[in-house]
Design a protein around this motif. Structure first.
Motif, PDB file in Angstrom:
ATOM      1  N   SER A 118       0.899  -1.139  -0.102  1.00 19.70           N
ATOM      2  CA  SER A 118       0.073  -0.102   0.042  1.00 19.70           C
ATOM      3  C   SER A 118       1.017   1.225   0.025  1.00 19.70           C
ATOM      4  N   LEU A 119       0.334   2.338  -0.239  1.00 19.23           N
ATOM      5  CA  LEU A 119       0.806   3.526  -0.302  1.00 19.23           C
ATOM      6  C   LEU A 119       1.653   3.915   0.969  1.00 19.23           C
ATOM      7  N   PRO A 120       1.117   3.841   2.024  1.00 13.71           N
ATOM      8  CA  PRO A 120       1.716   4.230   3.486  1.00 13.71           C
ATOM      9  C   PRO A 120       2.955   3.314   3.401  1.00 13.71           C
ATOM     10  N   HIS A 121       2.753   1.929   3.080  1.00 12.87           N
ATOM     11  CA  HIS A 121       4.075   1.074   3.443  1.00 12.87           C
ATOM     12  C   HIS A 121       5.181   1.639   2.350  1.00 12.87           C
ATOM     13  N   CYS A 122       4.752   1.835   1.162  1.00 16.16           N
ATOM     14  CA  CYS A 122       5.987   2.050   0.177  1.00 16.16           C
ATOM     15  C   CYS A 122       6.715   3.318   0.766  1.00 16.16           C
ATOM     16  N   ILE A 123       5.838   4.458   1.223  1.00 13.32           N
ATOM     17  CA  ILE A 123       6.365   5.831   1.725  1.00 13.32           C
ATOM     18  C   ILE A 123       7.441   5.364   2.771  1.00 13.32           C
ATOM     19  N   GLY A 124       6.507   4.524   3.797  1.00 14.15           N
ATOM     20  CA  GLY A 124       7.094   4.191   5.002  1.00 14.15           C
ATOM     21  C   GLY A 124       8.551   3.504   4.879  1.00 14.15           C
ATOM     22  N   GLY A 125       8.796   2.694   3.762  1.00 10.46           N
ATOM     23  CA  GLY A 125      10.172   1.992   3.635  1.00 10.46           C
ATOM     24  C   GLY A 125      11.315   2.945   3.493  1.00 10.46           C
ATOM     25  N   TRP A 126      11.012   4.157   3.296  1.00  9.21           N
ATOM     26  CA  TRP A 126      12.075   5.257   3.115  1.00  9.21           C
ATOM     27  C   TRP A 126      12.514   5.684   4.581  1.00  9.21           C
ATOM     28  N   VAL A 127      11.640   5.432   5.415  1.00  7.26           N
ATOM     29  CA  VAL A 127      12.087   5.994   6.828  1.00  7.26           C
ATOM     30  C   VAL A 127      12.925   4.921   7.735  1.00  7.26           C
ATOM     31  N   THR A 128      14.151   5.399   7.292  1.00 12.16           N
ATOM     32  CA  THR A 128      15.090   4.260   8.004  1.00 12.16           C
ATOM     33  C   THR A 128      16.200   5.297   8.385  1.00 12.16           C
ATOM     34  N   ARG A 129      17.095   4.843   9.315  1.00 11.27           N
ATOM     35  CA  ARG A 129      18.352   5.283   9.707  1.00 11.27           C
ATOM     36  C   ARG A 129      19.505   4.958   8.470  1.00 11.27           C
ATOM     37  N   ASP A 130      20.484   5.721   8.493  1.00 12.32           N
ATOM     38  CA  ASP A 130      21.382   5.622   7.599  1.00 12.32           C
ATOM     39  C   ASP A 130      22.773   5.930   8.347  1.00 12.32           C
ATOM     40  N   GLY A 131      23.747   5.369   8.088  1.00 11.41           N
ATOM     41  CA  GLY A 131      25.088   5.707   8.587  1.00 11.41           C
ATOM     42  C   GLY A 131      25.625   7.056   8.002  1.00 11.41           C
ATOM     43  N   CYS A 132      25.523   7.285   6.792  1.00 14.75           N
ATOM     44  CA  CYS A 132      26.222   8.332   6.197  1.00 14.75           C
ATOM     45  C   CYS A 132      24.776   9.080   5.631  1.00 14.75           C
ATOM     46  N   VAL A 133      24.460  10.022   6.157  1.00 10.94           N
ATOM     47  CA  VAL A 133      23.063  10.557   5.901  1.00 10.94           C
ATOM     48  C   VAL A 133      23.100  12.056   5.366  1.00 10.94           C
ATOM     49  N   ASN A 134      24.253  12.676   5.889  1.00 11.73           N
ATOM     50  CA  ASN A 134      24.161  14.191   5.638  1.00 11.73           C
ATOM     51  C   ASN A 134      25.539  14.656   5.081  1.00 11.73           C
ATOM     52  N   GLY A 135      26.388  13.814   4.632  1.00 14.09           N
ATOM     53  CA  GLY A 135      27.500  14.301   4.051  1.00 14.09           C
ATOM     54  C   GLY A 135      28.562  14.471   4.753  1.00 14.09           C
ATOM     55  N   TYR A 136      28.443  14.400   6.212  1.00 15.96           N
ATOM     56  CA  TYR A 136      29.460  14.313   7.340  1.00 15.96           C
ATOM     57  C   TYR A 136      29.663  13.173   7.796  1.00 15.96           C
ATOM     58  N   GLY A 137      28.913  11.974   7.482  1.00 17.45           N
ATOM     59  CA  GLY A 137      28.978  10.803   8.255  1.00 17.45           C
ATOM     60  C   GLY A 137      28.519  10.605   9.393  1.00 17.45           C
ATOM     61  N   ALA A 138      27.079  11.470   9.712  1.00 22.72           N
ATOM     62  CA  ALA A 138      26.546  11.097  10.909  1.00 22.72           C
ATOM     63  C   ALA A 138      26.131   9.555  10.929  1.00 22.72           C
ATOM     64  N   LYS A 139      26.115   9.159  12.364  1.00 22.71           N
ATOM     65  CA  LYS A 139      25.764   7.779  12.642  1.00 22.71           C
ATOM     66  C   LYS A 139      24.289   7.463  13.183  1.00 22.71           C
ATOM     67  N   ASN A 140      23.786   8.776  13.465  1.00 18.59           N
ATOM     68  CA  ASN A 140      22.520   8.433  14.158  1.00 18.59           C
ATOM     69  C   ASN A 140      21.404   9.390  14.042  1.00 18.59           C
ATOM     70  N   ALA A 141      21.125   9.521  12.576  1.00 17.65           N
ATOM     71  CA  ALA A 141      20.192  10.648  12.104  1.00 17.65           C
ATOM     72  C   ALA A 141      19.503  10.160  10.923  1.00 17.65           C
ATOM     73  N   LEU A 142      18.453  10.478  10.522  1.00 16.76           N
ATOM     74  CA  LEU A 142      17.689  10.263   9.296  1.00 16.76           C
ATOM     75  C   LEU A 142      18.366  11.282   8.099  1.00 16.76           C
TER      76      LEU A 142
END
Length: 375
Positions: free
Chosen positions: A1-25
């Motif tokens: 469903s659409l909510p699950h499709c969009i929700g699949g993008w909501v995960t934490r990443d180890g390098c999410v902002n160009g500075y190597g942040a370990k604890n941020a979306l």
């Protein structure tokens, strides 16, 4: 469903902002959380978000929230021969790049938390969503966002003055995040398991931190009203919303109609004592409606909570020391509906204590109680 499709993008990443942040979306994940939260305002799409997936979407959203540990008081360093504690020397090898990284990480975490907590607030309107998430995990993840940064933000993990200044610059976003955290917990506290955990250990499970947060917000609002410094309507509005959310959450912790919290009378009294001594003064001020033009909802919830405290007869002498009767009678006269009735009920319970009964008589309070509280 659409909510699950969009929700699949909501995960934490180890390098999410160009500075190597370990604890941020990342920004993509943050925007996905915003979109999902907006979708879940529609009842049909909210139902679709809760059902139809092998992995619980609400639980995944909770796990995606940036982790923030509850702050702990540091143990003093052992004293040396000179009789003074040896303090660690500040590291001077940090580069400007490291300072920028820490600043960006802190801002990214706070911005991400604001978006994701808003999303969770809408998702947890569904009873099914609340039941699908482990109460312990939920509290451990959400509750730390109610803590004060006080210049030692665990997300910054640094003592540099420049970083502390950047932390203070994020105060507005931090207040927004804590307000939304209160909203999420208030919705989940409608269910027995979450409520039991918050009240556990005479409030040590979380309710005492909520009371402390409310006390701090009331102190901020009172100080702001007395201050002669320039203030903005935006700041006032945000602080008022934070007060509303904190008072609502504490009311859910205190008054849970239809929810069996599984406490003995002794356990309940210990809980009420702990809350009263932590935030009784703040609640009494809100009962009178004199804090930053308190909303009628906050006034009504404060009166309801104060009435709950007054059920404990051993607390009555302490509650009397807060001089709550004038404020409660003012609310009886100046408001209507549930706020007025809650204030009258609180007065009726306080009247069991002879000194407060005398104060009620002196202020013609008994007539008001009989007018607003039907036998």
């Amino acid at each position: 469903s659409l909510p699950h499709c969009i929700g699949g993008w909501v995960t934490r990443d180890g390098c999410v902002n160009g500075y190597g942040a370990k604890n941020a979306l990342g920004e993509c994940a943050r925007l996905a959380a915003v979109a999902l939260g907006n979708l879940c305002q529609d009842p049909t799409l909210l139902d679709a978000a809760v059902v139809g997936a092998s992995v619980s979407l609400p639980a995944r959203l909770v796990r995606a929230l940036p982790v923030r540990a509850l702050q702990k008081k540091e143990t003093p360093a052992p004293r040396g021969l000179g009789g003074t504690s040896l303090q660690p020397k500040p590291c001077v090898s940090h580069s400007k790049r490291n300072e920028t990284n820490a600043k960006v990480d802190a801002e990214a975490n706070t911005a991400a938390a604001c978006s994701l907590l808003a999303c969770l607030g809408n998702v947890f309107l569904s009873p099914g969503a609340r039941k699908s998430v482990d109460a312990g995990t939920l509290i451990e993840t959400i509750l730390p966002w109610l803590e004060e940064d006080d210049g030692s933000d665990s997300l910054l993990a640094s003592s540099h003055d420049s970083l502390l200044a950047s932390s203070r610059a994020c105060t507005r976003d931090s207040l927004l995040a804590s307000t939304r955290a209160c909203t999420v917990l208030a919705r989940c506290a409608r269910d027995g398991d979450t409520l039991k955990r918050l009240r556990a250990g005479a409030g040590a499970g979380g309710a005492l931190l909520v009371a402390k947060f409310l006390k701090k917000r009331v102190a901020d609002a009172t100080s702001k009203e007395k201050s002669s410094t320039e203030k903005t309507s935006q700041d006032d509005t945000q602080l008022a919303l934070s007060l509303d959310a904190a008072m609502l959450l504490l009311t859910h912790c205190m008054c849970a109609p239809g929810v069996d919290v599984g406490e003995t009378e002794s356990q309940s009294n210990k809980f009420l004592n702990a809350i009263a001594h932590e935030a009784g003064t703040a609640i009494a001020l809100l009962c009178a409606g004199g804090v930053l033009k308190s909303s009628r909802q906050s006034i009504g919830n404060a009166c309801l909570t104060f009435g709950a405290l007054a059920k404990c007869e051993e607390l009555l002498p302490y509650l009397a020391s807060l001089n709550p009767i004038p404020g409660l009678l003012k609310t009886c006269k100046d408001t209507s509906g549930s706020a007025q009735k809650n204030a009258a009920i609180a007065c009726a319970r306080l009247a069991k204590f002879p000194p407060m009964l005398e104060v009620l008589k002196q202020n013609h309070g008994l007539e008001l109680i009989y007018s607003y509280v039907k036998p």
